[in-house]
Scaffold this motif. Structure first.
Motif, mmCIF file in Angstrom:
data_model
loop_
_atom_site.group_PDB
_atom_site.id
_atom_site.type_symbol
_atom_site.label_atom_id
_atom_site.label_comp_id
_atom_site.label_asym_id
_atom_site.label_seq_id
_atom_site.Cartn_x
_atom_site.Cartn_y
_atom_site.Cartn_z
ATOM 1 N N UNK B 123 -5.173 89.273 46.540
ATOM 2 C CA UNK B 123 -4.050 88.583 47.176
ATOM 3 C C UNK B 123 -4.380 87.095 47.248
ATOM 4 N N UNK B 124 -3.350 86.233 47.204
ATOM 5 C CA UNK B 124 -3.620 84.787 47.219
ATOM 6 C C UNK B 124 -4.013 84.283 48.597
ATOM 7 N N UNK B 125 -5.179 84.688 49.078
ATOM 8 C CA UNK B 125 -5.572 84.292 50.426
ATOM 9 C C UNK B 125 -5.821 82.789 50.536
ATOM 10 N N UNK B 126 -6.277 82.190 49.446
ATOM 11 C CA UNK B 126 -6.466 80.741 49.489
ATOM 12 C C UNK B 126 -5.129 80.064 49.767
ATOM 13 N N UNK B 127 -4.098 80.585 49.129
ATOM 14 C CA UNK B 127 -2.750 80.048 49.324
ATOM 15 C C UNK B 127 -2.288 80.276 50.773
ATOM 16 N N UNK B 128 -2.482 81.499 51.261
ATOM 17 C CA UNK B 128 -2.109 81.793 52.655
ATOM 18 C C UNK B 128 -2.821 80.831 53.599
ATOM 19 N N UNK B 129 -4.106 80.632 53.303
ATOM 20 C CA UNK B 129 -4.915 79.763 54.146
ATOM 21 C C UNK B 129 -4.333 78.360 54.171
ATOM 22 N N UNK B 130 -4.029 77.843 52.985
ATOM 23 C CA UNK B 130 -3.441 76.501 52.888
ATOM 24 C C UNK B 130 -2.127 76.451 53.668
ATOM 25 N N UNK B 131 -1.286 77.455 53.481
ATOM 26 C CA UNK B 131 -0.004 77.478 54.199
ATOM 27 C C UNK B 131 -0.239 77.435 55.702
ATOM 28 N N UNK B 132 -1.170 78.248 56.177
ATOM 29 C CA UNK B 132 -1.447 78.267 57.611
ATOM 30 C C UNK B 132 -1.896 76.892 58.084
ATOM 31 N N UNK B 133 -2.791 76.273 57.297
ATOM 32 C CA UNK B 133 -3.301 74.960 57.703
ATOM 33 C C UNK B 133 -2.154 73.950 57.744
ATOM 34 N N UNK B 134 -1.311 73.979 56.719
ATOM 35 C CA UNK B 134 -0.186 73.035 56.690
ATOM 36 C C UNK B 134 0.713 73.251 57.905
ATOM 37 N N UNK B 135 1.051 74.500 58.163
ATOM 38 C CA UNK B 135 1.964 74.797 59.275
ATOM 39 C C UNK B 135 1.343 74.385 60.603
#
Lengths: 515, 333
Positions: B123-135
């Motif tokens: 799963x794209x956890x790096x992407x999820x992580x980035x999204x969380x950080x941005x939000x």
């Protein structure tokens, strides 16, 4: 940092014409933003109008095409009793249906009258029928009958078409829009946008008037009045849009029967409440189940976690080495996502390989099917809930304990009171307001239990649809069924429960002067 | 037996008794032979009690009280922390180790990070992580800004209807988000922002609760400071940013921490408005990951550790502020 040092580089000389300046800035900003919003609104309205026209045309096409063809067909069939001829006419109509629609659309685009269009339809139908009716005499009869009735048909269809047109307003088109349409927000909110834009421009105009006509003193007064508004504006925009408006809207929505995400509803009334509270006869009412589960969850979780927390907070409040370590251990679950720790607990509760069942077996008990057996669902929720609520509860109680004056303890100890007696006679009574506060706050948040269910039972409300909670019900109504009206009614009922506890909380806070 | 002999016998029983009890209790959850641990704990308790009976001086009593306290607290702490330990240890187990019963308490190899690699590939956890950080970052910055301005207006400035407006807002505080969510969901869908990261920030740009906390703090700053600054020609704007905000830093930190926690852990709202894989934040991404990997609990535990770690780090860094903030605000994180 002393006062004087700060004063040196901070305080600048007073500015004279700041009042006038502030007004000018407002005029500029209002004009810019107002123009922008107004043009967005106008753009939305124009686009919507365009869609409305399209819609009108397509209604006209449909009337001429479907009703017109039907009328012409029945006129053609009215004279002859011969089944073969009737079938031939039917076939003719069917074979021409698609081409005729294209023709009608083209003719309307060219600005032809209804009568002319219907004439063309009739001609085409006759030509098609001619090829199919073998008996020439029968064909002539059909042609004659049509010729006699055509004027009547033209009149009635034209009337029908005119009748339908004015019934379609912009509002209808706006409601019929689908969310995925391009420029949807501008079209849907065009009234609000135009109003807001005009209001801003009006405000700019008023300020311009003030700037031109008022003297310096009054300008300053206006600017002083404007200043707090500027500070409030960003905050209030968010509050208005996402707190105040939703509160009003959700109450209204709960009375719009079967209000759906697309904005449609069947009427006003208390149907949503009836549906939520009574359900459909003969099926299980998940809302009532949700209320029962939620209340049970509150009743089990809140007192148990509070009782445990009192003991732990009492122990933590003593002189303690490694207190930072203990605090970290007890407070950590509070900062971690329910989703993540919920998954861990699901793994702990696992029937075959879970550590909890391993522990039970060490004590000589049988394995328990925690997650897949409906009877255990509430137990699972309560265990997880207590673990999850403890940190918050301990923190509040600990701060309550720390607020108790040390002198009480000293005096009691001098008088030779025993530890248990001190705990019962001093600690507990003085902690009472905090305990009350903790009970109400925890009840309120336990009433809103949702993520726990979703995560522990892998996205379904329990193994056998037995673990609905009130918020889960609301979520399902909203997200899966798109029935916002019913979700709103359920939310209002939830609010009644929460409101009672909030009143209790306020009462406690006020009575003991506690915040 | 004379008094002295009693005392010595008591101590002889008491000291090993306590040790045995502690040993038994600590070993309870991690020993292979449970019965032995239980026996040790019970035997130790019995010995301690007997020792106490024989030798009940003040010193032993306080010692006992302290021991009991530490034992109880440690036991509780072990239970509270166990899920975290279990998450981490499971994250390093192989799937064969996961399917042992009774489960092994520790992985064979603590440095086998293969599960993390597989989880990040599945799963794209790096992407999820980035999204969380941005939000989280945008939510924290925007909320802090609106809160500072709003709190300043409510604490320091005068305008007509201030008290009425503020008490109206306070009464709005008891309406839970679960009720507002219905209309907000509709609004977000209608303005075409559903399934974007904006949808995760927009409804939370201003918070009555945080404004209330900060206003109370600002109100406690003495008036004299304000008026002397004003007399010296300081504008409200400068006063706010150069004096109020620096003084109010503790309260501001509290708000920021609470907000960051709430935003990072938020689950229901993303679940509602986000659909596409690339727009998910960590908790929602983790949740959808459960359906993707099914029974591979070691992958789930690895992913959960990733979700939980930043908040644990934050907690270690700012435990005092978070605890104080929660105690003062009386809300759950």
């Amino acid at each position: 940092m002393t006062q004087k040092q700060t004063a040196g580089n901070l305080f600048v000389r007073p500015k004279r014409h700041w009042g006038a300046k502030r007004i000018i800035i407002h005029i500029a900003v209002f004009t810019l933003v107002g123009t922008f919003i107004l043009s967005a609104g106008i753009f939305g309205r124009v686009t919507l109008k365009g869609r409305a026209d399209e819609y009108l045309v397509s209604t006209r096409v449909d009337t001429l095409h479907l009703d017109g063809m039907d009328a012409i067909k029945s006129a053609m069939q009215s004279v002859v009793d011969d089944a073969a001829v009737r079938r031939a006419v039917d076939q003719a109509a069917t074979s021409r249906k698609r081409t005729l629609k294209t023709t009608i659309i083209r003719m309307i685009a060219q600005g032809e009258e209804d009568a002319a269009v219907l004439q063309a339809v009739a001609d085409a139908m006759l030509t098609a029928a001619q090829d199919r009716i073998e008996d020439h005499g029968a064909y002539l009869a059909v042609e004659k009958a049509l010729g006699e009735q055509l004027d009547g048909i033209k009149a009635s269809i034209s009337e029908l078409s005119n009748e339908r047109l004015p019934q379609i307003t912009l509002t209808d088109v706006r409601k019929a829009l689908s969310v995925t349409t391009q420029y949807y927000p501008f079209m849907f909110y065009h009234v609000a946008l135009i109003t807001a834009g005009s209001a801003l421009l009006l405000a700019a105009a008023v300020l311009l008037y003030i700037w031109i006509r008022f003297d310096e003193e009054n300008k300053r007064r206006v600017a002083e009045w404007l200043e707090p508004m500027d500070y409030l504006a960003p905050f209030m925009v968010g509050i208005l849009l996402f707190t105040l408006y939703p509160v009003v809207r959700v109450v209204v929505m709960s009375f719009q029967e079967r209000f759906r995400l697309d904005g449609s509803y069947t009427g006003w009334g208390i149907g949503n409440y009836e549906y939520v509270l009574k359900g459909i006869e003969g099926t299980s009412n998940y809302f009532v189940q949700g209320v029962r589960n939620t209340v049970l969850y509150v009743l089990y979780t809140v007192p148990a976690s509070t009782a445990l927390a009192i003991v732990i907070a009492y122990l933590l409040n003593q002189k303690l080495r490694l207190s930072a370590l203990f605090q970290t251990a007890y407070f950590l679950p509070m900062v971690t996502s329910i989703t993540a720790v919920g998954l861990v607990w699901r793994w702990i509760f696992n029937r075959d390989f879970g550590v909890l069942n391993a522990l039970l077996m060490l004590f000589g008990m049988d394995k328990i099917n925690w997650l897949q057996e409906a009877a255990n669902s509430l137990m699972v929720m309560v265990i997880f809930g207590i673990w999850n609520t403890l940190p918050f509860t301990i923190i509040l109680l600990l701060s309550g304990l720390q607020n108790i004056d040390e002198a009480y303890y000293t005096v009691a100890r001098v008088d030779g009171a025993k530890a248990l007696r001190i705990f019962r006679r001093i600690t507990v009574p003085l902690l009472a307001p905090t305990i009350g506060l903790v009970l109400t706050i925890n009840s309120i948040s336990a009433f809103k239990v949702f993520a726990e269910v979703t995560v522990l039972f892998n996205g379904s409300p329990g193994p056998a649809y037995n673990m609905y909670t009130v918020v889960y019900y609301i979520y399902e109504m909203m997200h899966q069924r798109l029935e916002l009206g019913r979700a709103a009614a359920a939310a209002i009922v939830l609010f009644v429960f929460i409101f009672l506890f909030t009143v209790a909380q306020r009462y406690i806070q006020r009575k003991w002067n506690y915040v | 037996m004379d008094k002295r002999g009693k005392k010595i016998a008591g101590t002889m029983l008491y000291v090993p008794g306590v040790l045995l009890m502690v040993l038994g209790i600590i070993y309870l959850p991690i020993t292979a032979s449970m019965s032995l641990a239980v026996a040790a704990a019970l035997g130790g308790a019995a010995m301690t009690a007997a020792g106490l009976y024989l030798n009940h001086s003040h010193k032993t009593k306080t010692l006992t009280a302290r021991t009991v306290r530490y034992v109880l607290l440690s036991l509780g702490a072990v239970i509270m922390m166990f899920p975290f330990y279990w998450m981490l240890s499971s994250a390093f187990k192989t799937s064969a180790e996961m399917n042992l019963f009774p489960p092994s308490m520790a992985p064979n190899n603590w440095f086998d990070y293969g599960n993390f690699v597989v989880a990040f590939e599945t799963a794209p956890f790096a992407r999820y992580f980035m999204n969380s950080v941005i939000v989280v970052l945008s939510s924290v910055v925007i909320t802090a800004f609106t809160t500072i301005l709003g709190a300043f207006a409510f604490s320091r400035l005068k305008f007509p209807g201030k008290e009425i407006l503020f008490s109206l807002l306070l009464s709005m505080m008891m309406v839970p988000f679960e009720i507002l969510v219905i209309t907000n969901y509709q609004t977000i869908v209608k303005i075409g922002l559903s399934d974007t990261l904006y949808a995760l920030v927009l409804p939370f740009i201003s918070s009555i609760f945080y404004t209330y906390i900060l206003r109370n703090f600002f109100s406690s700053i003495p008036d004299g400071l304000y008026w002397s600054a004003r007399v010296d020609g300081c504008t409200n704007w400068r006063y706010l940013w150069k004096i109020m905000v620096p003084i109010g830093r503790p309260a501001l930190m509290t708000i920021i921490l609470l907000n960051a926690m709430a935003s990072w852990n938020s689950f229901m709202w993303p679940l509602l408005v986000i659909k596409r894989d690339t727009n998910r934040t960590l908790p929602f991404g983790l949740y959808s990951f459960t359906t993707e990997v099914g029974a591979n609990n070691e992958l789930l535990m690895a992913a959960s550790s990733v979700v939980v770690m930043p908040m644990i780090l934050l907690f270690f860094l700012a435990r005092k502020q978070i605890v104080n903030g929660v105690a003062r605000g009386g809300i759950k994180g």
